[in-house]
Scaffold this active site. Structure first.
Site, PDB file in Angstrom:
ATOM      1  N   ARG A  95       0.835  -1.218   0.000  1.00 31.77           N
ATOM      2  CA  ARG A  95       0.000   0.000   0.000  1.00 31.77           C
ATOM      3  C   ARG A  95       0.865   1.262   0.000  1.00 31.77           C
ATOM      4  NH1 ARG A  95      -2.143   0.653   6.257  1.00 31.77           N
ATOM      5  NH2 ARG A  95      -0.381  -0.406   7.193  1.00 31.77           N
TER       6      ARG A  95
ATOM      7  N   SER B 243      -4.758   4.685   5.976  1.00 30.61           N
ATOM      8  CA  SER B 243      -4.605   3.271   5.625  1.00 30.61           C
ATOM      9  C   SER B 243      -4.185   3.083   4.173  1.00 30.61           C
ATOM     10  CB  SER B 243      -5.921   2.522   5.853  1.00 30.61           C
ATOM     11  OG  SER B 243      -6.259   2.533   7.219  1.00 30.61           O
TER      12      SER B 243
ATOM     13  N   GLU C  13     -19.008   4.424   0.154  1.00 30.41           N
ATOM     14  CA  GLU C  13     -18.234   3.933  -0.991  1.00 30.41           C
ATOM     15  C   GLU C  13     -19.042   3.936  -2.294  1.00 30.41           C
ATOM     16  OE1 GLU C  13     -18.638   2.291   1.899  1.00 30.41           O
ATOM     17  OE2 GLU C  13     -16.677   2.487   2.847  1.00 30.41           O
TER      18      GLU C  13
ATOM     19  N   PHE D  74     -14.456  -3.163   0.396  1.00 30.39           N
ATOM     20  CA  PHE D  74     -15.387  -2.054   0.142  1.00 30.39           C
ATOM     21  C   PHE D  74     -15.197  -1.460  -1.256  1.00 30.39           C
ATOM     22  CE2 PHE D  74     -14.164  -1.590   4.809  1.00 30.39           C
ATOM     23  CZ  PHE D  74     -15.013  -2.612   5.183  1.00 30.39           C
TER      24      PHE D  74
ATOM     25  N   HIS E 200      -5.518  -3.733   1.570  1.00 30.77           N
ATOM     26  CA  HIS E 200      -5.911  -4.718   2.590  1.00 30.77           C
ATOM     27  C   HIS E 200      -6.628  -5.922   1.969  1.00 30.77           C
ATOM     28  CE1 HIS E 200      -4.863  -1.237   4.896  1.00 30.77           C
ATOM     29  NE2 HIS E 200      -5.186  -1.762   6.065  1.00 30.77           N
TER      30      HIS E 200
ATOM     31  N   ASP F 280      -7.796  -8.316  11.636  1.00 27.70           N
ATOM     32  CA  ASP F 280      -9.181  -7.810  11.496  1.00 27.70           C
ATOM     33  C   ASP F 280     -10.170  -8.931  11.162  1.00 27.70           C
ATOM     34  OD1 ASP F 280      -8.777  -5.211  12.205  1.00 27.70           O
ATOM     35  OD2 ASP F 280      -8.646  -4.437  10.159  1.00 27.70           O
TER      36      ASP F 280
ATOM     37  N   ARG G  37      -1.637  -4.924   3.037  1.00 26.37           N
ATOM     38  CA  ARG G  37      -1.238  -4.243   4.250  1.00 26.37           C
ATOM     39  C   ARG G  37       0.088  -4.718   4.849  1.00 26.37           C
ATOM     40  NH1 ARG G  37      -2.176  -5.122   9.826  1.00 26.37           N
ATOM     41  NH2 ARG G  37      -2.413  -3.195  11.016  1.00 26.37           N
TER      42      ARG G  37
END
Lengths: 283, 322
Positions: B18, B45, B66, B91, B117, B125, B175
């Site tokens: 990222r 992020s 989104e 998303f 991610h 997560d 990530r």
């Protein structure tokens, strides 16, 4: 473009209604109800309000842009586009047929002049119009972006994401309109999903709201759109609540959701056309 | 274990892909004033902060919305802008599939959907955020290009390259801190597979983080006398079919490796190509029809069978099927 009188606009509207009915009848599918209900709006927009060039280019820099979010009322849009010179009226013969540029719902895939985004799956057009309006702001382009939505479409969640965003970012070169005909496929909006008070909802989201109470009266529509223009560029996005009757202009179609998505028979078409003078020549 | 192996590619530094996106995005913004950014409350992020700071007039915070972000991006292209949307892969795809389908793909809009991610390596997560279906969803859309680069440098190069490409793109990255083993000066060619290591017995087609695992697996196989070819498929669509067919014509079998479900991923694309043009045995390294869970990236790659050891096992299995 020479300024047209209300009477001239009304004459165009009569032909637009004929076009809508003939297109839907010829293929025995399509959405005549709200097309007839929004005829004054589309006619006023394309023949009086918009600064637009029928020699279509996608980017439309320096032009006002229009987006149709409730894409199922494509017949009325195709009619005003062709009658204002985007493509030949003869092409309306191909509506909803194989290999046509006039898809059931508007699309860019076949390259029909005047269409800048596909629509049909509801709730997306307001976001698209906001993006186009913001892009104009980045470039210092002073023109206006218009979008039409349905009232039933207000039930989609994305609309409210977009409503929040437009006010937050002060997208004040945007004039949205809701076709407030109070009908959706399964019945009256108040029974299906009560919208209650759209003015209060949008005002609380930070919009300027302008009622056009007689959305099937050409003079009221032109004046209402003029007023909306005056309300724009003052820090808030503008919303017109366009009060219309589905099926307006044909006595047996008016005021009911029954004609949302069905085509008239041969006899019904003849009866309807008898109520609508042919003013620009049928295609 | 990898340190004791004779690796054909090595690294001195690890970094998240990222960050390659964030640095590439800033560079793309400097090169082209039409590049604009949108982010749904994940600027940190997605590493989009540097662009936002340098080009505040070209950056739009959309809040946690989104669907609206995808529509806004589509609208901005109409005036010639090149919008990069930023949110997590979950998303960026499943949540907004219909918006992407109608307003971006079907409408042929020049939107760059940048998705961080992705996959199991999101880690702790858990499965709500570990999307393993995104490549399948995106590659099914006509007009859509799907890119999944392997390390910081390749992600940065890919990000710069997609700004110059006209058309909708799905760019997938992640990530975890990951080895940087590709050239910082590399030229990224969309749709062109990269033969990283030549071999003769089996071809390993890998994408994303698992390209590194494939590099490790090649050394492990070589230590056992098996010659593996490693091909980096950074662009899953359009797929470089010629590279796939040329390699398998030589090796006669293939392993695919990806941080994605078997269904709909790179494996299916490779298998379809081979089935149609040169049937050959294929083994998949990926997630076999299950959701992920919380854990460290390394633990998850091990538990779900996505690491170098599993690529080695798949290679041996497919060799036996030749």
């Amino acid at each position: 473009m020479e300024k047209k009188s209300i009477e001239q606009l009304e004459q165009i509207a009569s032909q637009v209604r004929r076009d809508c009915l003939r297109m839907v009848h010829a293929v025995q599918s399509g959405h005549p109800g709200a097309s007839l209900g929004c005829t004054e709006f589309f006619t006023a927009l394309y023949f009086d309000q918009l600064n637009h060039d029928p020699n279509f280019n996608m980017e439309g820099k320096g032009e006002d842009l229009f987006f149709l979010s409730n894409g199922h009322i494509s017949p009325v849009w195709y009619s005003v586009l062709s009658r204002s010179g985007y493509f030949s009226p003869e092409e309306m013969n191909t509506f909803r047929k194989l290999n046509s540029r006039l898809q059931g719902h508007p699309a860019t895939e076949e390259g029909l002049p005047g269409i800048r985004i596909a629509s049909g799956s509801l709730g997306q057009g307001l976001s698209v119009a906001i993006g186009a309006a913001q892009a104009k702001k980045i470039d210092g382009d002073k023109s206006t972006v218009y979008v039409l939505m349905g009232d039933g479409e207000q039930e989609e969640g994305q609309i409210w994401e977009a409503a929040m965003y437009a006010a937050h970012w002060k997208v004040d070169n945007l004039i949205a309109t809701i076709d407030l005909n109070r009908q959706q496929i399964d019945g009256a909006t108040k029974d299906i999903m009560n919208l209650i008070d759209l003015r209060a909802k949008y005002e609380s989201f930070g919009w300027e709201v302008n009622d056009i109470f007689q959305g099937n009266d050409m003079k009221s529509v032109v004046e209402g759109l003029e007023k909306a223009k005056g309300l724009s560029r003052q820090g808030k996005p503008v919303l017109n609540l366009l009060h219309t009757e589905m099926g307006f202009g044909v006595d047996f179609m008016v005021g009911t959701h029954k004609w949302h998505g069905i085509a008239p028979s041969d006899e019904q078409l003849a009866e309807a056309l008898g109520q609508l003078p042919e003013t620009l020549g049928d295609y | 274990m990898e340190k004791t192996l004779d690796l054909k590619f090595n690294y001195t530094e690890k970094k998240d892909t990222r960050s390659g996106f964030g640095d590439g995005f800033l560079e793309a913004g400097r090169r082209n004033p039409n590049v604009v950014g949108l982010c749904a409350d994940l600027i940190g992020s997605l590493k989009m902060g540097a662009f936002q700071k340098e080009f505040p007039e070209r950056f739009f915070q959309t809040g946690i919305a989104e669907a609206n972000m995808m529509g806004i991006a589509a609208g901005m292209t109409i005036n010639g802008k090149i919008p990069f949307t930023g949110t997590f892969a979950n998303f960026s795809t499943g949540r907004v599939y219909d918006q992407i389908r109608q307003s971006i793909a079907y409408s042929g809009k020049n939107v760059k959907i940048c998705a961080s991610h992705a996959g199991l390596t999101l880690g702790e997560d858990g499965a709500t955020h570990q999307i393993l279906e995104d490549v399948g969803m995106m590659k099914m859309l006509p007009h859509m290009t799907v890119i999944n680069p392997c390390d910081y440098n390749q992600t940065k190069a890919a990000t710069i390259a997609i700004a110059d490409y006209e058309g909708p793109v799905y760019l997938r990255f992640g990530r975890p801190s990951w080895p940087i083993f590709t050239d910082p000066a590399q030229k990224f060619e969309i749709g062109k597979a990269w033969k990283m290591i030549e071999g003769t017995d089996v071809t390993i087609f890998a994408t994303g983080h698992l390209v590194w695992e494939a590099v490790v697996a090649e050394a492990m196989l070589r230590s056992e006398g098996i010659s593996a070819e490693v091909i980096n498929i950074h662009t899953i669509k359009p797929l470089d079919q010629e590279a796939i067919l040329d390699s398998v014509a030589k090796t006669g079998c293939a392993v695919t490796a990806e941080e994605h479900q078997y269904n709909g991923g790179l494996g299916d694309s490779v298998a379809q190509t081979l089935a149609r043009h040169n049937p050959a045995p294929v083994e998949y390294v990926g997630v076999n029809d299950s959701f992920g869970e919380s854990g460290t990236p390394t633990q998850l790659l091990d538990k779900y069978g996505l690491d170098a050891a599993n690529i080695v096992a798949a290679a041996k299995k497919v060799l036996a099927r030749k």
